[in-house]
Design an enzyme around this catalytic site. Sequence first.
Site, PDB file in Angstrom:
ATOM      1  N   GLU A 100       0.826  -1.215   0.000  1.00  0.00           N
ATOM      2  CA  GLU A 100       0.000   0.000   0.000  1.00  0.00           C
ATOM      3  C   GLU A 100       0.859   1.263   0.000  1.00  0.00           C
ATOM      4  O   GLU A 100       0.538   2.253  -0.662  1.00  0.00           O
ATOM      5  CB  GLU A 100      -0.945  -0.014   1.205  1.00  0.00           C
ATOM      6  N   HIS A 129     -13.094  -7.455  -5.637  1.00  0.00           N
ATOM      7  CA  HIS A 129     -12.898  -6.720  -6.881  1.00  0.00           C
ATOM      8  C   HIS A 129     -14.063  -6.890  -7.850  1.00  0.00           C
ATOM      9  O   HIS A 129     -14.201  -6.087  -8.784  1.00  0.00           O
ATOM     10  CB  HIS A 129     -11.594  -7.158  -7.536  1.00  0.00           C
ATOM     11  N   HIS A 169     -23.412 -60.569  37.230  1.00  0.00           N
ATOM     12  CA  HIS A 169     -23.163 -59.537  36.232  1.00  0.00           C
ATOM     13  C   HIS A 169     -24.326 -58.572  36.047  1.00  0.00           C
ATOM     14  O   HIS A 169     -24.144 -57.473  35.528  1.00  0.00           O
ATOM     15  CB  HIS A 169     -22.797 -60.196  34.895  1.00  0.00           C
ATOM     16  N   GLU A 174      -7.897 -66.392  34.849  1.00  0.00           N
ATOM     17  CA  GLU A 174      -7.606 -65.116  35.518  1.00  0.00           C
ATOM     18  C   GLU A 174      -6.183 -64.656  35.223  1.00  0.00           C
ATOM     19  O   GLU A 174      -5.929 -63.459  35.038  1.00  0.00           O
ATOM     20  CB  GLU A 174      -7.802 -65.261  37.034  1.00  0.00           C
TER      21      GLU A 174
END
Length: 1313
Positions: free
Chosen positions: A397, A526, A1124, A995
């Site tokens: 500029e 523009h 469970h 286990e």
Amino acid sequence: MGAASGQRGRWPLSPPLLMLSLLLLLLLPPSPAPALDPGLQPGNFSADEAGAQLFADSYNSSAEVVMFQSTAASWAHDTNITEENARLQEEAALINQEFAEVWGKKAKELYESIWQNFTDQKLRRIIGSVQTLGPANLPLTQRLQYNSLLSNMSRIYSTGKVCFPNKTATCWSLDPELTNILASSRNYAKVLFAWEGWHDAVGIPLRPLYQDFTALSNEAYRQDGFSDTGAYWRSWYESPSFEESLEHLYHQVEPLYLNLHAFVRRALHRRYGDKYINLRGPIPAHLLGDMWAQSWENIYDMVVPFPDKPNLDVTSTMVQKGWNATHMFRVAEEFFTSLGLSPMPPEFWAESMLEKPADGREVVCHASAWDFYNRKDFRIKQCTRVTMDQLSTVHHEMGHVQYYLQYKDLHVSLRRGANPGFHEAIGDVLALSVSTPAHLHKIGLLDRVANDIESDINYLLKMALEKIAFLPFGYLVDQWRWGVFSGRTPPSRYNYDWWYLRTKYQGICPPVARNETHFDAGAKFHIPSVTPYIRYFVSFVLQFQFHQALCKEAGHQGPLHQCDIYQSTKAGAKLQQVLQAGCSRPWQEVLKDLVGSDALDASALMEYFQPVSQWLQEQNQRNGEVLGWPEYQWRPPLPDNYPEGIDLETDEAKANRFVEEYDRTAKVLWNEYAEANWHYNTNITIEGSKILLQKNKEVSNHTLKYGTWAKTFDVSNFQNSTIKRIIKKVQNVDRAVLPPNELEEYNQILLDMETTYSVANVCYTNGTCLSLEPDLTNIMATSRKYEELLWVWKSWRDKVGRAILPFFPKYVDFSNKIAKLNGYSDAGDSWRSSYESDDLEQDLEKLYQELQPLYLNLHAYVRRSLHRHYGSEYINLDGPIPAHLLGNMWAQTWSNIYDLVAPFPSAPSIDATEAMIKQGWTPRRIFKEADNFFTSLGLLPVPPEFWNKSMLEKPTDGREVVCHASAWDFYNGKDFRIKQCTSVNMEELVIAHHEMGHIQYFMQYKDLPVTFREGANPGFHEAIGDVLALSVSTPKHLHSLNLLSSEGSGYEHDINFLMKMALDKIAFIPFSYLIDQWRWRVFDGSITKENYNQEWWSLRLKYQGLCPPVPRSQGDFDPGSKFHVPANVPYIRYFISFIIQFQFHEALCRAAGHTGPLYKCDIYQSKEAGKLLADAMKLGYSKQWPEAMKIITGQPNMSASAIMNYFKPLTEWLVTENRRHGETLGWPEYTWTPNTARAEGSLPESSRVNFLGMYLEPQQARVGQWVLLFLGVALLVATVGLAHRLYNIHNHHSLRRPHRGPQFGSEVELRHS
């Protein structure tokens, strides 16, 4: 890129910048046109060259007045967009046009036929400019319409906003918000939203206006002798072959652009992946760091060739050093003065707008330089941000302003660049020096200058992202507009042709579908501002020609890209000659004076970028890149959850830091939680429950904090799959999503249910009480007394199930709420998500159907054996089996009744229990042997903490404990434990290996992030120990442990062995399948609380062929008698584990070199098998389970073929045996129930028996039997028959209830926080 909005050329006939600036926003209703001051009207001049000179002088003095007024009005409007300023601007524009009209017509009247013959070149240029009227040719009504269109187009663009979806209060302007998002965000969806929002908000309303503008503009310029507006714009370049020259320039630079495009596309592919980047297609237009994809330097961080070299983006340094907008302009000014050029005048610093106002004014932020035509007032309007990119814009500029200063004394019509590209190039020439590392070092923005090829490549690539990336865009914008003006692109093809050119030249595509309702060209400043754009393409070529010439003048030696003309007054003097000429001479002459050639030429540009051009070619050849975009029709898909998820974070570096912090904090907290949980499970007390609940709350708070944080990330485009997978898992905050009061209630419900189960016992009337472990479990396993088994079975359910029922509906509600808040349809959907398969339920059903024939044959065979023992009163050969007769509290495994069903009872025993007891085995010895098996495979031994801290036996000190076997990971990489009330028997030996399989898994993945410290899927964790147990159970292995006298051989021995295994493995299949079938239906609402038990028994009948031995009602809750269910542990994992353990076994046996039947394989001591297991376990949850499956088995799918292969000899034997006995497969008399009249409700004492409803000592009962034997036989038979009939009817109408998961250790409850 800053457009010189205030820069004027052949005023007033150069519309680009002044005309736009003149007219901007908000059109008011038309008012009478303001009159031009008579003193500004043209006088009388002679129709000759001398008269023309006087005409030009008079025009100049009047034009300066009018132009100052119109420019001032435009400035006032652009820096404060109000209706009043728009009105004043309108008035100034109309005066401007009237001035152009009267002076232009006068020039035509006097000089139209002679001006081209004037001897004074400058005069020819002045008169030629003045007599081009442009919009002033239009009648007043059309002129007003034309001005209105310009004003409205500018208003739409300058006030355009994009609002956040569903949040109208949050809106983004183009500058700075949208610009910053496009530049810095790597969030695909967010950038897309910004891109799409801007193009829609601005382009769509502009479309009809632009069509009308085009028609009026063409009409105006045709009256000046041009074919259309585009022809007028091209006339400024004074070359009949201008378009051909441009095409030649483009082809010069195209190969470099194609290589840059391919390289950048590859880098974007690394970031966004195949979904959004096609390596043979165009690049989605929003991913290149700029709203218009015109320059790509904002994505430099993603494409930097050598990231370890110094960062050439000095933005952070500018910020650290406290640079501000004014300082940036002072630095630019100092560069110009160092060349001997002019400083900015006082008016510049006093009147410019260098930052976006903070007072709320609407302004036009697009950077522009302004000439007020009074020879002293020059300004810049820029919403400056402190960035390196903006530092270049500042120089750009200020280059315009320097041009203004240098030609300010020329005639007003000559105050413009030699051609429009010259004006754009001047500031950029200086920016080429400013951006060099050497110059950045000089002004204190770079610590040191690295002189090596890698640093040069980094720098040149950064410059290429700005300069080379821009070239096709700079070329195509006016290619499109020229087509629009000429009619080649009609309104019906505005958008199609725009994207055709953008794909053709740039190789980009729209990221969302576009059509002719859109007007995407209008999203570029523009277009609505009517500023010609080819000037930028020209300037990007010219600036390198200028740079090359000025560097030579400055005496620069070395590569062109390293040149810095700072402080070279020689270069400044050369440049000044160009600037001072304005447009008084043909641009070709001006160019030749500077560079020695009168032609535009890209050779200087190509020289500048030669090193990076060669490097890009080499890189692309090495990577096999496709140059261009042959799949030009490809388009990317829309992101998931678009646009709602646009504000999510997509920065992988931030995500990585999050994951590191989460992992560090989670390890500490999960360890503390595991310790508290262990303490409670091994010593159930009120105080322990309080501590556990507190730790539970801390875990929930942590989960919520980091889960909420994790949800701020959009991981869909992360290239690091590990980070992506962790965050997706952490995003599910599970129960922590509940409000604190509800979370506390939910945790209390879970604790109450599990505690109720764990401390429950049943008591005889004499006060003797029995716990589940070992008392009730032993009775169910060893007793063959129908009534005793029934009492244990019923008493356990009465005590546990009924106590848990009041909690369960609320638990279901909370579980579903948690799931829904985490994005699932219900809790069952949430549980199934662990398997990462959309087809899980269908796959499981297929597996079950494959195994069902074997189960039906086993069921029929066992039913026949039970019938031999219990008789037809209790066993119906065409009906279901009473659930309490199968050796297990839940009838999940039947191995405890092997003695009743052994195919060949005379064959040697295959139960090692007796030998274990005789040899003095202890629970510790059992686990030592299991540890030895794992280490024999080359796997890890358990650490000392395991032996010091595990609970391997039920305590004898009176503590209440949770006996259910479980393996524990304490998340510190060294503390792993098992909690099990171990008995010394063969079943417990198998359980111990199960286990220890969990412990081995823990140890193998202990170095992974905590989020990945679990099985590839829950079934994997259950399967690992069981795989080893398949070897341990073989007679061969038991013999090696000295637990069997021989390995055993022969057909009968094999069938016995397989039968015993089937009673464990095959009997378990339907039970493990149905539990979560029941829970999933409870969660989705298809089973209501009124039907809990009825539907439970419907499933147990359907899949297992079992029935309750006594009537059940709504008041019963038989699912709650299975650990469970109250413990909230999903169960389908066990079904899966029982399938895949055989797949693993088959693969490991193959690796171990086993030959022969699969059921005889023992992988003990096979390091090859151990390696396969270790490689899979080390993955933990870091990969999807099919990858782990593939490591072990060589393929990714679950399959029942291995288990069917294992049991094939037994299957064939069962089929033959059942056919021989004419057995019914299934249970067609499914409504049958056993005669339990005498046994129901009986409550034995520890030393008394039930005899005809009386509790007697055994001797008394025997005497009573003899006394009544002869008197009561007939009556007894009749009574039994009647009772059987009555209870058949009664039980036919009774309700059924559910229970859960195997108590035997093949179902470990994993302790994951």
